[in-house]
Write a protein that holds these residues in place. Sequence first.
Motif, PDB file in Angstrom:
ATOM      1  N   MET B  33       0.839  -1.209   0.000  1.00  0.00           N
ATOM      2  CA  MET B  33       0.000   0.000   0.000  1.00  0.00           C
ATOM      3  C   MET B  33       0.872   1.257   0.000  1.00  0.00           C
ATOM      4  O   MET B  33       0.601   2.210  -0.743  1.00  0.00           O
ATOM      5  N   SER B  34       1.923   1.255   0.823  1.00  0.00           N
ATOM      6  CA  SER B  34       2.832   2.406   0.851  1.00  0.00           C
ATOM      7  C   SER B  34       3.497   2.594  -0.512  1.00  0.00           C
ATOM      8  O   SER B  34       3.556   3.709  -1.044  1.00  0.00           O
ATOM      9  N   ALA B  36       2.482   1.701  -3.420  1.00  0.00           N
ATOM     10  CA  ALA B  36       1.523   2.184  -4.422  1.00  0.00           C
ATOM     11  C   ALA B  36       1.410   3.707  -4.338  1.00  0.00           C
ATOM     12  O   ALA B  36       1.470   4.407  -5.350  1.00  0.00           O
ATOM     13  N   LEU B  37       1.273   4.225  -3.123  1.00  0.00           N
ATOM     14  CA  LEU B  37       1.131   5.681  -2.959  1.00  0.00           C
ATOM     15  C   LEU B  37       2.413   6.409  -3.354  1.00  0.00           C
ATOM     16  O   LEU B  37       2.363   7.475  -3.965  1.00  0.00           O
ATOM     17  N   ASP B  41       0.156   5.808  -7.376  1.00  0.00           N
ATOM     18  CA  ASP B  41      -1.029   5.009  -7.702  1.00  0.00           C
ATOM     19  C   ASP B  41      -2.106   5.172  -6.636  1.00  0.00           C
ATOM     20  O   ASP B  41      -1.809   5.503  -5.495  1.00  0.00           O
ATOM     21  N   ARG B  42      -3.346   4.909  -7.031  1.00  0.00           N
ATOM     22  CA  ARG B  42      -4.453   4.888  -6.079  1.00  0.00           C
ATOM     23  C   ARG B  42      -4.586   3.501  -5.470  1.00  0.00           C
ATOM     24  O   ARG B  42      -4.103   2.530  -6.031  1.00  0.00           O
ATOM     25  N   ILE B  43      -5.279   3.432  -4.327  1.00  0.00           N
ATOM     26  CA  ILE B  43      -5.626   2.148  -3.720  1.00  0.00           C
ATOM     27  C   ILE B  43      -7.142   2.165  -3.554  1.00  0.00           C
ATOM     28  O   ILE B  43      -7.679   3.135  -3.011  1.00  0.00           O
ATOM     29  N   GLU B  44      -7.804   1.124  -4.040  1.00  0.00           N
ATOM     30  CA  GLU B  44      -9.260   1.066  -3.901  1.00  0.00           C
ATOM     31  C   GLU B  44      -9.668  -0.253  -3.281  1.00  0.00           C
ATOM     32  O   GLU B  44      -9.480  -1.308  -3.888  1.00  0.00           O
ATOM     33  N   ILE B  45     -10.207  -0.181  -2.068  1.00  0.00           N
ATOM     34  CA  ILE B  45     -10.661  -1.374  -1.370  1.00  0.00           C
ATOM     35  C   ILE B  45     -12.166  -1.247  -1.164  1.00  0.00           C
ATOM     36  O   ILE B  45     -12.619  -0.483  -0.302  1.00  0.00           O
ATOM     37  N   PHE B  51      -7.443   5.259  -1.105  1.00  0.00           N
ATOM     38  CA  PHE B  51      -6.314   6.134  -0.791  1.00  0.00           C
ATOM     39  C   PHE B  51      -5.828   6.740  -2.101  1.00  0.00           C
ATOM     40  O   PHE B  51      -5.733   6.048  -3.106  1.00  0.00           O
ATOM     41  N   PHE B  80      -7.175   9.674   2.520  1.00  0.00           N
ATOM     42  CA  PHE B  80      -8.056   8.503   2.613  1.00  0.00           C
ATOM     43  C   PHE B  80      -9.509   8.948   2.593  1.00  0.00           C
ATOM     44  O   PHE B  80      -9.878   9.918   3.246  1.00  0.00           O
TER      45      PHE B  80
END
Lengths: 100, 94
Positions: B33-34, B36-37, B41-45, B51, B80
């Motif tokens: 996750m770190s 990716a940021l 990049d985005r994080i989508e859960i 994020f 977030f």
Amino acid sequence: MTLTKAELADLLFERVGLNKREAKDMVEAFFEEIRNALEVGDGVKLSGFGNFQLRDKPQRPGRNPKTGQEIPITARRVVTFHASQKLKADVEQAYDGTTV
Amino acid sequence: MTKSELIARLAERFPQLVAKDADFAVKMILDAMSDALVRGDRIEIRGFGSFALNYRPPRVGRNPKSGDKVSVPAKWVPHFKAGKELRERVDKTA
């Protein structure tokens, strides 16, 4: 690119050696345990990544942007995320403002 | 709940795994996750939240001690946004 649960599960399969089922369940459980803690009013501190905190917001006046009609925004509890110093620093270093 | 408490709860959920696996899995997920940021990049859960990075434009700030002007460069900061399920479960009044 967007990181999703599917990529996280692939990673646990490839790098941690969980089977596909376990990897998928582990990713699901990871987020579910964080939701559970927040649901019972417990903040979550993940060192090196960041903290999830709860804030109780009082009722405040609001407005329907379409009609202009005043309607109160009810009191509510919300989740806030604060990235760790390390994550903020790593992001800032990767994006020094020149790439905008 | 701290990271070690999260690891303990996950280890309990997966009695067939050795405790080390839960520990490794949590670190692996947080690192991914770190990373990716940091890549932008985005994080989508789904059901949890997303994020992404938010832009902060350059500005002139002040040293609170001396009052001197200092230029603060533009930067990106992690942000977030809670997903629907998380928002609803946390807010019992909803």
